[in-house]
Design a protein around this motif. Sequence first.
Motif, PDB file in Angstrom:
ATOM      1  N   GLN A   1       0.806  -1.223   0.000  1.00  0.00           N
ATOM      2  CA  GLN A   1       0.000   0.000   0.000  1.00  0.00           C
ATOM      3  C   GLN A   1       0.841   1.276   0.000  1.00  0.00           C
ATOM      4  OE1 GLN A   1      -2.032  -0.652   3.769  1.00  0.00           O
ATOM      5  NE2 GLN A   1      -0.907   1.056   4.680  1.00  0.00           N
ATOM      6  N   ASP A   2       2.165   1.154   0.096  1.00  0.00           N
ATOM      7  CA  ASP A   2       3.005   2.349   0.211  1.00  0.00           C
ATOM      8  C   ASP A   2       2.884   3.268  -0.998  1.00  0.00           C
ATOM      9  OD1 ASP A   2       3.837   1.528   2.662  1.00  0.00           O
ATOM     10  OD2 ASP A   2       5.926   1.139   2.116  1.00  0.00           O
ATOM     11  N   LEU A   3       2.840   2.713  -2.199  1.00  0.00           N
ATOM     12  CA  LEU A   3       2.768   3.565  -3.391  1.00  0.00           C
ATOM     13  C   LEU A   3       1.489   4.383  -3.391  1.00  0.00           C
ATOM     14  CD1 LEU A   3       3.854   4.592  -6.048  1.00  0.00           C
ATOM     15  CD2 LEU A   3       2.873   2.572  -7.175  1.00  0.00           C
ATOM     16  N   ARG A   4       0.383   3.761  -3.058  1.00  0.00           N
ATOM     17  CA  ARG A   4      -0.896   4.469  -2.982  1.00  0.00           C
ATOM     18  C   ARG A   4      -0.823   5.601  -1.966  1.00  0.00           C
ATOM     19  NH1 ARG A   4      -6.797   2.331  -2.823  1.00  0.00           N
ATOM     20  NH2 ARG A   4      -7.865   3.796  -1.457  1.00  0.00           N
ATOM     21  N   ASP A   5      -0.256   5.317  -0.794  1.00  0.00           N
ATOM     22  CA  ASP A   5      -0.191   6.324   0.266  1.00  0.00           C
ATOM     23  C   ASP A   5       0.789   7.439  -0.091  1.00  0.00           C
ATOM     24  OD1 ASP A   5      -2.063   4.939   1.726  1.00  0.00           O
ATOM     25  OD2 ASP A   5      -0.594   3.909   2.988  1.00  0.00           O
TER      26      ASP A   5
END
Length: 207
Positions: A155-159
């Motif tokens: 989920q890091d890229l989305r965040d």
Amino acid sequence: MPSATFLNLPQEKQEKLLEAATREFSRRSFNDASINQIIKDAGIPRGSFYMYFADKTDLFRYLMSGYVDQILSLLEELLIREQGDIFEALLDLFDYVQRRRNEDHLGETGAMLAILGRNAGMQRSTVLEMISPGEIMDRLGRLVNADQLHLEQEQDLRDILAVLLAVSGPLIYNGALPCDTDGTAARAHFKNVLRILRRGMERQTLS
């Protein structure tokens, strides 16, 4: 959002109403904009307007959502040009809106910039609320060069994208407003913010 009645209208009739709304919101602030003037310019009865939109706010949000889509499309193009470097693409976007901020036209994103200029202090939050983290990921995630980012979980890229746009959005918004200065200081400030975000904010210590 517009009603099904509006969405089922022929394209040219939809565009005529939206063009009339664009002219009115570009000339006057949201509070001063007149539905009567919009329907007069569009050549439709007042009753028809309320079959299409609940009120002026409903029309305004729909109109701006179209321009938000244009901005995201532009950012997609800039990401391709910058080979997925999201930081350079955001700086390019800042430069783009700065170049166009004093132009008097309604084509492409010019309409959005003209409307923002009439509504300084109000539409920043309205515009930003139209972009959801899910939409950001769907539109931009595949184009970002993930190898340039420190990603530890899925989920890091989305965040990261959500944070970058949340921080960059107000600065780009301010850069879009008409101004008598050349914008050098504003650009330097934005570039420094991007530099901080790129490097990270936590001091690295030797263990």
